[in-house]
Design a protein around this motif. Structure first.
Motif, PDB file in Angstrom:
ATOM      1  N   HIS A 195       0.795  -1.232   0.000  1.00  0.00           N
ATOM      2  CA  HIS A 195       0.000   0.000   0.000  1.00  0.00           C
ATOM      3  C   HIS A 195       0.828   1.282   0.000  1.00  0.00           C
ATOM      4  O   HIS A 195       0.290   2.362  -0.216  1.00  0.00           O
ATOM      5  CB  HIS A 195      -0.911   0.039   1.229  1.00  0.00           C
ATOM      6  N   TYR A 196       2.146   1.158   0.281  1.00  0.00           N
ATOM      7  CA  TYR A 196       2.949   2.355   0.506  1.00  0.00           C
ATOM      8  C   TYR A 196       4.252   2.336  -0.283  1.00  0.00           C
ATOM      9  O   TYR A 196       4.886   1.300  -0.417  1.00  0.00           O
ATOM     10  CB  TYR A 196       3.259   2.515   2.005  1.00  0.00           C
ATOM     11  N   LYS A 203       1.548   6.953   0.179  1.00  0.00           N
ATOM     12  CA  LYS A 203       0.673   5.936  -0.391  1.00  0.00           C
ATOM     13  C   LYS A 203       1.066   5.638  -1.837  1.00  0.00           C
ATOM     14  O   LYS A 203       1.518   6.524  -2.553  1.00  0.00           O
ATOM     15  CB  LYS A 203      -0.779   6.421  -0.373  1.00  0.00           C
ATOM     16  N   GLU A 210      -4.933   4.393   5.333  1.00  0.00           N
ATOM     17  CA  GLU A 210      -3.968   4.918   6.291  1.00  0.00           C
ATOM     18  C   GLU A 210      -3.525   3.746   7.159  1.00  0.00           C
ATOM     19  O   GLU A 210      -4.337   2.859   7.448  1.00  0.00           O
ATOM     20  CB  GLU A 210      -4.601   6.002   7.159  1.00  0.00           C
ATOM     21  N   GLU A 228      -4.101   6.986  -3.998  1.00  0.00           N
ATOM     22  CA  GLU A 228      -4.985   7.645  -3.030  1.00  0.00           C
ATOM     23  C   GLU A 228      -5.986   6.700  -2.377  1.00  0.00           C
ATOM     24  O   GLU A 228      -6.542   7.015  -1.339  1.00  0.00           O
ATOM     25  CB  GLU A 228      -5.709   8.834  -3.681  1.00  0.00           C
ATOM     26  N   ALA A 263      -5.206   3.804  -1.161  1.00  0.00           N
ATOM     27  CA  ALA A 263      -4.516   3.034  -0.120  1.00  0.00           C
ATOM     28  C   ALA A 263      -4.983   3.505   1.257  1.00  0.00           C
ATOM     29  O   ALA A 263      -5.182   4.698   1.479  1.00  0.00           O
ATOM     30  CB  ALA A 263      -3.012   3.203  -0.264  1.00  0.00           C
ATOM     31  N   TYR A 316       4.333   8.278   5.862  1.00  0.00           N
ATOM     32  CA  TYR A 316       4.181   7.325   4.774  1.00  0.00           C
ATOM     33  C   TYR A 316       3.726   8.023   3.498  1.00  0.00           C
ATOM     34  O   TYR A 316       3.108   9.098   3.533  1.00  0.00           O
ATOM     35  CB  TYR A 316       3.185   6.232   5.157  1.00  0.00           C
TER      36      TYR A 316
END
Length: 156
Positions: A95-96, A125, A132, A128, A130, A123
């Protein structure tokens, strides 16, 4: 241009700041003994336990899910009891683009029997959509609370 996001959590621990900092800096291998349900194992992946640039593999049970991360020590600030680590591998990294964690223990009061612990994540992403990494941060804070409780039992 990359957008860096930040999450932060502060908790009060009933243990000396030096004790929790030392646990996270030099005694990480003891964490599975204290939090085996959350952190079944931690092993050096490359380097050692203490040196900047070293990596460790953490096996984690986050909720009902077993996963792992590999993190790298980026910086250790002994004076301010702060450690910076980057997650460089693991399912969470789907995700990151980047995920950097900061932990800091700040003494509270003159007797140094308690501290304020700050855990934060910076972090970027991959997209957008993804999520938190709140669950990851909350998991880390839960581990810290368990460690603080254990260290308080040893101190008192």
């Amino acid at each position: 241009m990359a957008k860096i996001h930040k999450l932060e959590e502060k908790v009060e621990l009933n243990c000396p700041a030096e004790k929790i900092f030392e646990m996270l800096r030099a005694k990480q291998s003891d964490i599975p003994e204290i939090c085996s349900d959350k952190v079944p194992s931690i092993k050096v992946h490359q380097g050692d336990w203490l040196s900047v640039g070293s990596t460790r593999k953490w096996d984690l049970n986050i909720g009902e899910k077993s996963t792992y991360i590999i993190d790298r020590i980026d910086a250790i600030d002994e004076e301010n009891m702060k450690i910076t680590r980057s997650v460089i591998e693991g399912e969470i990294m789907t995700h990151y683009k980047s995920l950097v964690g900061y932990v800091q223990a700040i003494p509270k009061g003159n007797d140094n029997k308690s501290c304020i612990f700050i855990g934060s994540l910076e972090y970027e992403k991959i997209n957008e959509d993804a999520p938190e990494p709140k669950e990851f941060l909350n998991f880390g804070i839960g581990v810290i609370k368990e460690l603080g409780h254990s260290l308080n039992s040893v101190v008192n």
